[in-house]
Motif scaffolding. Sequence first.
Motif, PDB file in Angstrom:
ATOM      1  N   THR A  32       0.799  -1.230   0.000  1.00 50.91           N
ATOM      2  CA  THR A  32       0.000   0.000   0.000  1.00 50.91           C
ATOM      3  C   THR A  32       0.829   1.275   0.000  1.00 50.91           C
ATOM      4  O   THR A  32       0.353   2.308  -0.484  1.00 50.91           O
ATOM      5  N   ASN A  33       2.048   1.248   0.508  1.00 53.10           N
ATOM      6  CA  ASN A  33       2.802   2.510   0.622  1.00 53.10           C
ATOM      7  C   ASN A  33       4.293   2.220   0.629  1.00 53.10           C
ATOM      8  O   ASN A  33       4.746   1.236   1.221  1.00 53.10           O
ATOM      9  N   VAL A  34       5.066   3.103  -0.041  1.00 51.58           N
ATOM     10  CA  VAL A  34       6.529   3.077  -0.034  1.00 51.58           C
ATOM     11  C   VAL A  34       6.996   4.493   0.282  1.00 51.58           C
ATOM     12  O   VAL A  34       6.698   5.429  -0.459  1.00 51.58           O
ATOM     13  N   ARG A  35       7.730   4.636   1.373  1.00 57.19           N
ATOM     14  CA  ARG A  35       8.134   5.966   1.818  1.00 57.19           C
ATOM     15  C   ARG A  35       9.576   5.931   2.314  1.00 57.19           C
ATOM     16  O   ARG A  35       9.983   4.976   2.976  1.00 57.19           O
ATOM     17  N   ALA A  36      10.346   6.984   1.983  1.00 56.98           N
ATOM     18  CA  ALA A  36      11.736   7.120   2.430  1.00 56.98           C
ATOM     19  C   ALA A  36      11.907   8.468   3.122  1.00 56.98           C
ATOM     20  O   ALA A  36      11.474   9.490   2.599  1.00 56.98           O
ATOM     21  N   VAL A  37      12.535   8.456   4.294  1.00 56.02           N
ATOM     22  CA  VAL A  37      12.772   9.677   5.090  1.00 56.02           C
ATOM     23  C   VAL A  37      14.266   9.756   5.379  1.00 56.02           C
ATOM     24  O   VAL A  37      14.861   8.807   5.908  1.00 56.02           O
ATOM     25  N   ASP A  38      14.890  10.896   5.025  1.00 53.78           N
ATOM     26  CA  ASP A  38      16.319  11.087   5.268  1.00 53.78           C
ATOM     27  C   ASP A  38      16.558  11.369   6.745  1.00 53.78           C
ATOM     28  O   ASP A  38      15.823  12.121   7.385  1.00 53.78           O
TER      29      ASP A  38
END
Length: 290
Positions: A32-38
């Motif tokens: 449902t979701n793919v997210r990247a946070v630095d």
Amino acid sequence: MRFRGMNLATKRLFALLLLWLLVCQLASVQLTNVRAVDEGRVASKVTLTLSESSPYRLNVSEDKKSFQVVFSGVRNHATIPDYKRLSPVIERIVSSNENGDAVVEIRTMKACNHTEYVVGRRVYLELEFIHKPAPRAKVARRRVSRPKAAVVQKPDTVCVVTPDSGAVVPELQDSLRQSKPQWEPVQLQSGLDWPSLARSLEFWLIIAATVLALVVLFLLIFRKKKPKTYDFEVVTKAKSSAPEPEEYVNPVLSKMAAKLAAQGWTAAEIAAELNISEAAAKQLMERGEA
């Protein structure tokens, strides 16, 4: 309108087919979701969210710049990953469907160390740049050769040869032995010699001066202060020479007080009328009678 020509059995069969497709759609696992946070300029955290927990495999390239996560039998509904386009760590993220599997490929700017773990229906992938230690600079050191004195020993003499002058100075061994200093032990006295101090005059003078200073200091600190005495005659003269109050010498008040006293007013009534003290009213009444 299309279902008017169908009989009841065909309609029921068509409804069951639609229900079966809907159940299969709901029963399948979805990405449902793919997210990247630095996390700073050298690390990033990628989160992959599923509708249900599902097994996966992680493929890492040899240069450690590409990380591919494959979910078998999972439909990919997160084809547009959420990540910072100008990220200093992530170059790009591609999410797609390949042969019924959900595939997420992550490319980084540099080689990274990775850490993966699963919490519920989320898969976390932490990436961090590999820091290579900087090579140490080699400092060239020059060895300085120092000339050493050559000592030539003979049975009776010792010859010292210096490389600068090249001169040879013979010295007898007996003279060297005799020239060695002989140290004698010296006994150090610790403590004070009280008997000799008691016989000295300066010691008793210092003791007497100290005792005298302490006595004078004691008298200065603890002496009693004498009470102040006042001469009765001087105080009486000062009181008599003091100026009289304004209401005693004011001619207007004197006339008004005399006028009121002639009318039969008492001292208290005159004081209340003229806003003065009763003693001043009596004084004004006496002056008016005089």
